[in-house]
Design a protein around this motif. Structure first.
Motif, PDB file in Angstrom:
ATOM      1  N   ALA A   1     -69.618  12.540 -16.101  1.00 39.54           N
ATOM      2  CA  ALA A   1     -70.757  13.207 -15.481  1.00 39.54           C
ATOM      3  C   ALA A   1     -70.353  13.668 -14.084  1.00 39.54           C
ATOM      4  CB  ALA A   1     -71.940  12.247 -15.395  1.00 39.54           C
ATOM      5  N   LYS A   2     -70.993  14.727 -13.615  1.00 35.91           N
ATOM      6  CA  LYS A   2     -70.662  15.228 -12.283  1.00 35.91           C
ATOM      7  C   LYS A   2     -70.855  14.148 -11.223  1.00 35.91           C
ATOM      8  CE  LYS A   2     -73.270  18.450 -10.364  1.00 35.91           C
ATOM      9  NZ  LYS A   2     -73.831  19.794 -10.054  1.00 35.91           N
ATOM     10  N   SER A   3     -71.894  13.351 -11.379  1.00 37.71           N
ATOM     11  CA  SER A   3     -72.139  12.270 -10.416  1.00 37.71           C
ATOM     12  C   SER A   3     -71.011  11.256 -10.412  1.00 37.71           C
ATOM     13  CB  SER A   3     -73.469  11.572 -10.732  1.00 37.71           C
ATOM     14  OG  SER A   3     -73.451  11.041 -12.050  1.00 37.71           O
ATOM     15  N   ASN A   4     -70.365  11.057 -11.560  1.00 37.95           N
ATOM     16  CA  ASN A   4     -69.237  10.127 -11.619  1.00 37.95           C
ATOM     17  C   ASN A   4     -68.013  10.696 -10.913  1.00 37.95           C
ATOM     18  OD1 ASN A   4     -70.614   8.144 -12.978  1.00 37.95           O
ATOM     19  ND2 ASN A   4     -69.926   8.778 -15.008  1.00 37.95           N
ATOM     20  N   VAL A   5     -67.782  11.989 -11.085  1.00 32.33           N
ATOM     21  CA  VAL A   5     -66.665  12.619 -10.367  1.00 32.33           C
ATOM     22  C   VAL A   5     -66.861  12.471  -8.866  1.00 32.33           C
ATOM     23  CG1 VAL A   5     -65.511  14.813  -9.865  1.00 32.33           C
ATOM     24  CG2 VAL A   5     -66.152  14.241 -12.219  1.00 32.33           C
ATOM     25  N   LEU A   6     -68.109  12.588  -8.434  1.00 34.58           N
ATOM     26  CA  LEU A   6     -68.409  12.473  -7.002  1.00 34.58           C
ATOM     27  C   LEU A   6     -68.283  11.042  -6.491  1.00 34.58           C
ATOM     28  CD1 LEU A   6     -71.418  14.961  -6.762  1.00 34.58           C
ATOM     29  CD2 LEU A   6     -69.076  15.295  -5.942  1.00 34.58           C
ATOM     30  N   ASN A   7     -68.086  10.088  -7.384  1.00 32.84           N
ATOM     31  CA  ASN A   7     -67.777   8.724  -6.951  1.00 32.84           C
ATOM     32  C   ASN A   7     -66.327   8.603  -6.477  1.00 32.84           C
ATOM     33  OD1 ASN A   7     -70.296   7.547  -7.440  1.00 32.84           O
ATOM     34  ND2 ASN A   7     -69.803   7.161  -9.594  1.00 32.84           N
ATOM     35  N   TYR A   8     -65.509   9.582  -6.873  1.00 34.49           N
ATOM     36  CA  TYR A   8     -64.082   9.539  -6.537  1.00 34.49           C
ATOM     37  C   TYR A   8     -63.698  10.572  -5.483  1.00 34.49           C
ATOM     38  CZ  TYR A   8     -63.983   6.725 -10.730  1.00 34.49           C
ATOM     39  OH  TYR A   8     -64.226   5.736 -11.649  1.00 34.49           O
ATOM     40  N   PHE A   9     -64.406  11.675  -5.450  1.00 32.19           N
ATOM     41  CA  PHE A   9     -64.182  12.737  -4.466  1.00 32.19           C
ATOM     42  C   PHE A   9     -65.546  13.200  -3.983  1.00 32.19           C
ATOM     43  CE2 PHE A   9     -60.554  12.814  -7.318  1.00 32.19           C
ATOM     44  CZ  PHE A   9     -59.470  12.893  -6.449  1.00 32.19           C
ATOM     45  N   ASP A  10     -65.668  13.431  -2.689  1.00 31.12           N
ATOM     46  CA  ASP A  10     -67.005  13.741  -2.168  1.00 31.12           C
ATOM     47  C   ASP A  10     -67.479  15.144  -2.496  1.00 31.12           C
ATOM     48  OD1 ASP A  10     -65.931  15.429   0.118  1.00 31.12           O
ATOM     49  OD2 ASP A  10     -65.163  13.490   0.749  1.00 31.12           O
ATOM     50  N   SER A  11     -66.592  15.997  -3.039  1.00 31.54           N
ATOM     51  CA  SER A  11     -66.984  17.356  -3.404  1.00 31.54           C
ATOM     52  C   SER A  11     -65.867  17.996  -4.215  1.00 31.54           C
ATOM     53  CB  SER A  11     -67.257  18.201  -2.147  1.00 31.54           C
ATOM     54  OG  SER A  11     -66.065  18.324  -1.383  1.00 31.54           O
ATOM     55  N   ARG A  12     -66.176  19.145  -4.778  1.00 29.04           N
ATOM     56  CA  ARG A  12     -65.152  19.956  -5.441  1.00 29.04           C
ATOM     57  C   ARG A  12     -64.035  20.290  -4.458  1.00 29.04           C
ATOM     58  NH1 ARG A  12     -64.146  26.079  -6.190  1.00 29.04           N
ATOM     59  NH2 ARG A  12     -64.854  26.127  -4.038  1.00 29.04           N
ATOM     60  N   GLU A  13     -64.428  20.620  -3.227  1.00 31.33           N
ATOM     61  CA  GLU A  13     -63.456  20.999  -2.211  1.00 31.33           C
ATOM     62  C   GLU A  13     -62.510  19.854  -1.879  1.00 31.33           C
ATOM     63  OE1 GLU A  13     -66.687  23.824  -2.275  1.00 31.33           O
ATOM     64  OE2 GLU A  13     -66.698  21.634  -2.110  1.00 31.33           O
ATOM     65  N   ALA A  14     -63.012  18.629  -1.915  1.00 35.73           N
ATOM     66  CA  ALA A  14     -62.148  17.479  -1.628  1.00 35.73           C
ATOM     67  C   ALA A  14     -61.065  17.330  -2.687  1.00 35.73           C
ATOM     68  CB  ALA A  14     -62.988  16.208  -1.550  1.00 35.73           C
ATOM     69  N   VAL A  15     -61.415  17.593  -3.935  1.00 37.77           N
ATOM     70  CA  VAL A  15     -60.416  17.563  -5.023  1.00 37.77           C
ATOM     71  C   VAL A  15     -59.343  18.603  -4.752  1.00 37.77           C
ATOM     72  CG1 VAL A  15     -60.023  17.888  -7.491  1.00 37.77           C
ATOM     73  CG2 VAL A  15     -62.127  16.775  -6.708  1.00 37.77           C
ATOM     74  N   LEU A  16     -59.769  19.815  -4.422  1.00 40.23           N
ATOM     75  CA  LEU A  16     -58.824  20.915  -4.239  1.00 40.23           C
ATOM     76  C   LEU A  16     -57.978  20.730  -2.991  1.00 40.23           C
ATOM     77  CD1 LEU A  16     -61.139  23.867  -5.310  1.00 40.23           C
ATOM     78  CD2 LEU A  16     -59.371  22.720  -6.654  1.00 40.23           C
ATOM     79  N   LEU A  17     -58.533  20.118  -1.947  1.00 39.62           N
ATOM     80  CA  LEU A  17     -57.737  19.850  -0.748  1.00 39.62           C
ATOM     81  C   LEU A  17     -56.644  18.829  -1.032  1.00 39.62           C
ATOM     82  CD1 LEU A  17     -60.277  19.761   2.216  1.00 39.62           C
ATOM     83  CD2 LEU A  17     -58.481  21.442   1.803  1.00 39.62           C
ATOM     84  N   GLU A  18     -56.952  17.817  -1.833  1.00 40.75           N
ATOM     85  CA  GLU A  18     -55.913  16.850  -2.179  1.00 40.75           C
ATOM     86  C   GLU A  18     -54.809  17.511  -2.994  1.00 40.75           C
ATOM     87  OE1 GLU A  18     -55.429  12.358  -4.012  1.00 40.75           O
ATOM     88  OE2 GLU A  18     -57.221  12.957  -2.912  1.00 40.75           O
ATOM     89  N   LEU A  19     -55.197  18.394  -3.897  1.00 39.52           N
ATOM     90  CA  LEU A  19     -54.189  19.147  -4.646  1.00 39.52           C
ATOM     91  C   LEU A  19     -53.375  20.041  -3.717  1.00 39.52           C
ATOM     92  CD1 LEU A  19     -56.068  20.280  -7.874  1.00 39.52           C
ATOM     93  CD2 LEU A  19     -54.180  18.660  -7.714  1.00 39.52           C
ATOM     94  N   SER A  20     -54.023  20.631  -2.745  1.00 38.73           N
ATOM     95  CA  SER A  20     -53.321  21.482  -1.792  1.00 38.73           C
ATOM     96  C   SER A  20     -52.274  20.689  -1.025  1.00 38.73           C
ATOM     97  CB  SER A  20     -54.325  22.109  -0.814  1.00 38.73           C
ATOM     98  OG  SER A  20     -53.681  22.976   0.092  1.00 38.73           O
ATOM     99  N   SER A  21     -52.618  19.472  -0.617  1.00 41.27           N
ATOM    100  CA  SER A  21     -51.656  18.615   0.086  1.00 41.27           C
ATOM    101  C   SER A  21     -50.456  18.303  -0.794  1.00 41.27           C
ATOM    102  CB  SER A  21     -52.334  17.313   0.530  1.00 41.27           C
ATOM    103  OG  SER A  21     -53.316  17.553   1.510  1.00 41.27           O
ATOM    104  N   SER A  22     -50.720  17.992  -2.054  1.00 40.71           N
ATOM    105  CA  SER A  22     -49.629  17.685  -2.987  1.00 40.71           C
ATOM    106  C   SER A  22     -48.740  18.891  -3.208  1.00 40.71           C
ATOM    107  CB  SER A  22     -50.200  17.206  -4.332  1.00 40.71           C
ATOM    108  OG  SER A  22     -50.947  16.032  -4.171  1.00 40.71           O
ATOM    109  N   GLU A  23     -49.370  20.062  -3.380  1.00 40.25           N
ATOM    110  CA  GLU A  23     -48.612  21.296  -3.588  1.00 40.25           C
ATOM    111  C   GLU A  23     -47.773  21.639  -2.355  1.00 40.25           C
ATOM    112  OE1 GLU A  23     -48.304  24.008  -5.903  1.00 40.25           O
ATOM    113  OE2 GLU A  23     -48.853  22.490  -7.366  1.00 40.25           O
ATOM    114  N   LEU A  24     -48.340  21.444  -1.177  1.00 37.16           N
ATOM    115  CA  LEU A  24     -47.620  21.750   0.054  1.00 37.16           C
ATOM    116  C   LEU A  24     -46.410  20.842   0.211  1.00 37.16           C
ATOM    117  CD1 LEU A  24     -47.370  23.310   2.692  1.00 37.16           C
ATOM    118  CD2 LEU A  24     -48.948  21.646   3.731  1.00 37.16           C
ATOM    119  N   THR A  25     -46.597  19.556  -0.053  1.00 36.10           N
ATOM    120  CA  THR A  25     -45.490  18.608   0.041  1.00 36.10           C
ATOM    121  C   THR A  25     -44.366  18.993  -0.904  1.00 36.10           C
ATOM    122  OG1 THR A  25     -46.971  16.799   0.681  1.00 36.10           O
ATOM    123  CG2 THR A  25     -44.840  16.188  -0.259  1.00 36.10           C
ATOM    124  N   ALA A  26     -44.735  19.366  -2.125  1.00 30.30           N
ATOM    125  CA  ALA A  26     -43.731  19.755  -3.120  1.00 30.30           C
ATOM    126  C   ALA A  26     -43.019  21.035  -2.702  1.00 30.30           C
ATOM    127  CB  ALA A  26     -44.397  19.933  -4.479  1.00 30.30           C
TER     128      ALA A  26
END
Length: 223
Positions: free
Chosen positions: A47-72
């Motif tokens: 559920a969307k509410s469950n995803v928000l238990n791990y990341f505070d927003s869609r943008e937070a998910v994408l920012l973490e991916l951005s950090s990983s991509e940048l490091t790589a």
């Protein structure tokens, strides 16, 4: 995942990885603008509410991916460049530019994330998420300075930092303009006269970085 509720730390970590992996897959299929929290939740099976238990927003998910991509990507760049670059300054500058453009063009997800970072991804996040993202960015920035100075020691850390900051803005802007929406693509195809303003990522970024880098080099070092 074979558990319904993630109670233990390792279960929560696994669920976070699943969310990030799903978002990464979506980014290979669609631009950042089309990645919705609803679709991400559906694909993960939460559920969307469950995803928000791990990341505070869609943008937070994408920012973490951005950090990983940048490091790589920083690792890609460091690996692709020689430890010591012999040759004249202009030869080494051209090598650096070609390697930056070549390695970036192989990471379209990173380019798309960079292009939307300030305007979109940093708009709906908590201070904690912002701190995590910016601290990771500082680490990557310092590593990039080392890579650039390794190729062009005459540039120096301060000018290398300025070059990196400006280059990242250029890469994001050029990526956006060189990957227009379907209506703009159709306009280009309909009217050949518009080709003069159509932008292609690699040549446009190469030209922009060359102007930027040669402007930063000491006057007696550039062409």
């Amino acid at each position: 995942m074979n558990f319904q509720r993630a109670r233990r730390p390792e279960q929560r970590a696994e669920r976070r990885r699943a969310i990030l992996a799903t978002a990464a897959t979506m980014l290979t299929e669609m631009p950042v603008a089309d990645v919705s929290l609803n679709e991400l939740s559906r694909r993960v099976g939460l559920a969307k509410s469950n995803v928000l238990n791990y990341f505070d927003s869609r943008e937070a998910v994408l920012l973490e991916l951005s950090s990983s991509e940048l490091t790589a990507w920083v690792q890609d760049l460091a690996t692709a460049l020689p430890d010591k670059s012999p040759g004249a300054t202009d030869e080494r500058a051209d090598l650096l530019i070609a390697t930056i453009v070549g390695t970036l063009s192989k990471r379209p997800v990173l380019c798309d994330l960079i292009s939307t970072q300030a305007a979109v991804l940093e708009r709906n996040i908590t201070t904690e998420t912002a701190l995590t993202f910016k601290r990771a960015a500082v680490v990557a920035y310092e590593q990039l300075i080392g890579v650039v100075v390794g190729v062009l020691p005459e540039l120096g850390p301060e000018e290398a930092g300025r070059f990196i900051a400006a280059a990242s803005l250029l890469a994001g802007a050029i990526w956006t303009h060189s990957h227009p929406v379907p209506a703009i693509l159709a306009a280009y195809e309909t009217d050949p006269a518009l080709s003069a303003i159509r932008m292609e990522f690699e040549p446009a970024l190469t030209d922009a970085l060359r102007t930027l880098l040669y402007g930063a080099l000491p006057r007696d070092q550039g062409r």
